[in-house]
Write an enzyme that holds these catalytic residues in place. Structure first.
Site, mmCIF file in Angstrom:
data_model
loop_
_atom_site.group_PDB
_atom_site.id
_atom_site.type_symbol
_atom_site.label_atom_id
_atom_site.label_comp_id
_atom_site.label_asym_id
_atom_site.label_seq_id
_atom_site.Cartn_x
_atom_site.Cartn_y
_atom_site.Cartn_z
ATOM 1 C CB ILE B 144 8.720 -96.644 -8.722
ATOM 2 C CG1 ILE B 144 9.608 -98.203 -8.753
ATOM 3 C CG2 ILE B 144 8.343 -96.209 -7.365
ATOM 4 C CD1 ILE B 144 10.514 -98.614 -8.446
ATOM 5 C CG PHE B 145 2.554 -98.242 -12.112
ATOM 6 C CD1 PHE B 145 1.215 -97.143 -10.948
ATOM 7 C CD2 PHE B 145 1.682 -98.723 -12.805
ATOM 8 C CE1 PHE B 145 0.550 -98.090 -11.115
ATOM 9 C CE2 PHE B 145 0.261 -99.174 -12.692
ATOM 10 C CZ PHE B 145 -0.077 -99.095 -11.540
ATOM 11 N NE ARG B 152 -0.331 -105.771 -0.761
ATOM 12 C CZ ARG B 152 -0.090 -105.425 0.247
ATOM 13 N NH1 ARG B 152 0.811 -106.303 0.686
ATOM 14 N NH2 ARG B 152 -0.453 -104.044 1.139
ATOM 15 N N GLY B 154 7.448 -108.554 -4.842
ATOM 16 C CA GLY B 154 9.175 -107.779 -4.305
ATOM 17 C C GLY B 154 9.982 -107.560 -5.375
ATOM 18 N N GLY B 156 8.887 -104.513 -6.579
ATOM 19 C CA GLY B 156 9.437 -103.529 -6.235
ATOM 20 C C GLY B 156 9.857 -102.771 -5.909
ATOM 21 C CG ASN B 185 -0.773 -100.567 2.135
ATOM 22 O OD1 ASN B 185 -0.572 -101.482 2.776
ATOM 23 N ND2 ASN B 185 -1.302 -101.514 1.580
ATOM 24 C CE1 TYR B 190 8.605 -96.847 -2.084
ATOM 25 C CE2 TYR B 190 6.947 -94.982 -1.612
ATOM 26 C CZ TYR B 190 7.965 -95.840 -2.447
ATOM 27 O OH TYR B 190 6.757 -95.684 -3.609
#
Lengths: 228, 228
Positions: B144-145, B152, B154, B156, B185, B190
């Site tokens: 997931i990239f 930063r 939102g 992801g 981070n 997560y």
């Protein structure tokens, strides 16, 4: 050597090990073996397997070709030479137990559904994974388990070698599995087989209520309720 | 705010993010994004992806239904409202950048093949895995990239939430992925989403020459050369 317990079956001399594709008849043994594995890993609190779920998820109709989806393999031991079946045998080998006969107190309970005096001693569950860096499928070995009396006889090596061999032959780029960091015997064994134990990666898991709360999150967005 | 570099495209006000199924037209961007990910993870020595391999392994003909095999998703950002396409949209959301406009120096290079001024900002690769303890499929998120300028914001969270939501809705028992133990981070992020980071499990990997040596190990056994 200690005397075998009552009801124990003793194996001595030559035995033949066969690693073969499982089918739905193996589900009761697979279920029992998964429970033994949970006990060994001190993780019985996570054990929620049922025979019904195993049957429907591992042996759907039609069952996909082996190694293209979830694949269950069974390790059977036989007191007489195995006749390999090209449709299900992954590997078969003779093991010489004459130097150290083996008592299996659960031999009757784990009689193989294939008959012929065979005893089920272990299983493997594996499935394809994917490496983006290689842009290739690999094989993930979710479980590889041998019942206690059959350990330290080379059977785990046979199973992992056979699975790795099959993965390499069908062009997969790597074979991966997980190990508990306190299981030094297993780590030594895997490293001896040529595997790297990756020190830096950690598994993240979202399950149960923490997972369920994401149900319907897309519908919220469609309603315009989401924001950055 | 620093001035945007020349050739940079600045996004401000409302933008619309769409997470959608990828297809073969997205392969050049997926290839570039995988390389950026390898750089971020300090793992370019493992990067061996090619567009040809990505196409044949992620988009075989016929391509299996999403989430039943290897599944690639693309994150596109659009300056105008996205019209969700039921056959490919996984999630779509509006993001308000008015408080903090965003300069994307790679916007032109990552123009989405879907057109309409869309810019590809990230991707997900995922596939089913299997939990024997649950006797259920789960979803493994291999990658997931999000490209650096879009982090930063939102996105992801949107991607992982959408994937987790879809997995939960189709009855999967868990969603798993890996994180590097130095990526604090990511770990904080997560855990904030409800995931457990499992401290005890380590990944074992057999690849390259160490894997190839197992090719044909079964044939040796059939020749009777194997022993315990």
């Amino acid at each position: 050597m200690a005397a075998a317990p009552a009801n124990s079956t003793t194996f001595s001399g030559d035995v033949w090990a066969e690693l073969r594709l499982a089918d739905a008849r193996d589900v009761p043994h697979i279920h029992s073996l998964i429970h033994q594995m949970a006990e060994f890993e001190l993780l019985t609190d996570l054990f929620a397997a049922t025979e019904e779920l195993l049957t429907s998820t591992l042996f759907p109709s039609p069952t996909p070709p082996p190694f293209t989806s979830f694949t269950a393999l069974i390790l059977d031991l036989s007191p007489s030479p195995a006749v390999p079946d090209s449709s299900s045998t992954i590997d078969s080998r003779r093991f010489d137990l004459s130097a150290s006969p083996l008592a299996d107190p659960e031999a009757a309970a784990f009689a193989s559904p294939r008959g012929g005096g065979r005893v089920t001693a272990g299983f493997v569950i594996c499935f394809p994974n994917y490496s983006t860096f290689l842009s290739k499928p690999g094989l993930y070995v979710e479980d590889i388990f041998v019942r206690a009396p059959w350990r330290r006889r080379g059977l785990g090596r046979m199973m992992l070698s056979a699975v790795a061999g099959r993965a390499a032959e069908i062009g997969m780029g790597r074979v991966e599995w997980c190990v508990l960091d306190w299981n030094k015997n297993a780590i030594d064994f895997y490293e001896g087989m040529g595997a790297d134990v990756l020190p830096q990666w950690r598994i993240c898991r979202l399950t149960g209520a923490a997972l369920d709360k994401y149900k319907g999150s897309q519908e919220e967005a469609a309603d315009g309720k989401a924001a950055a």
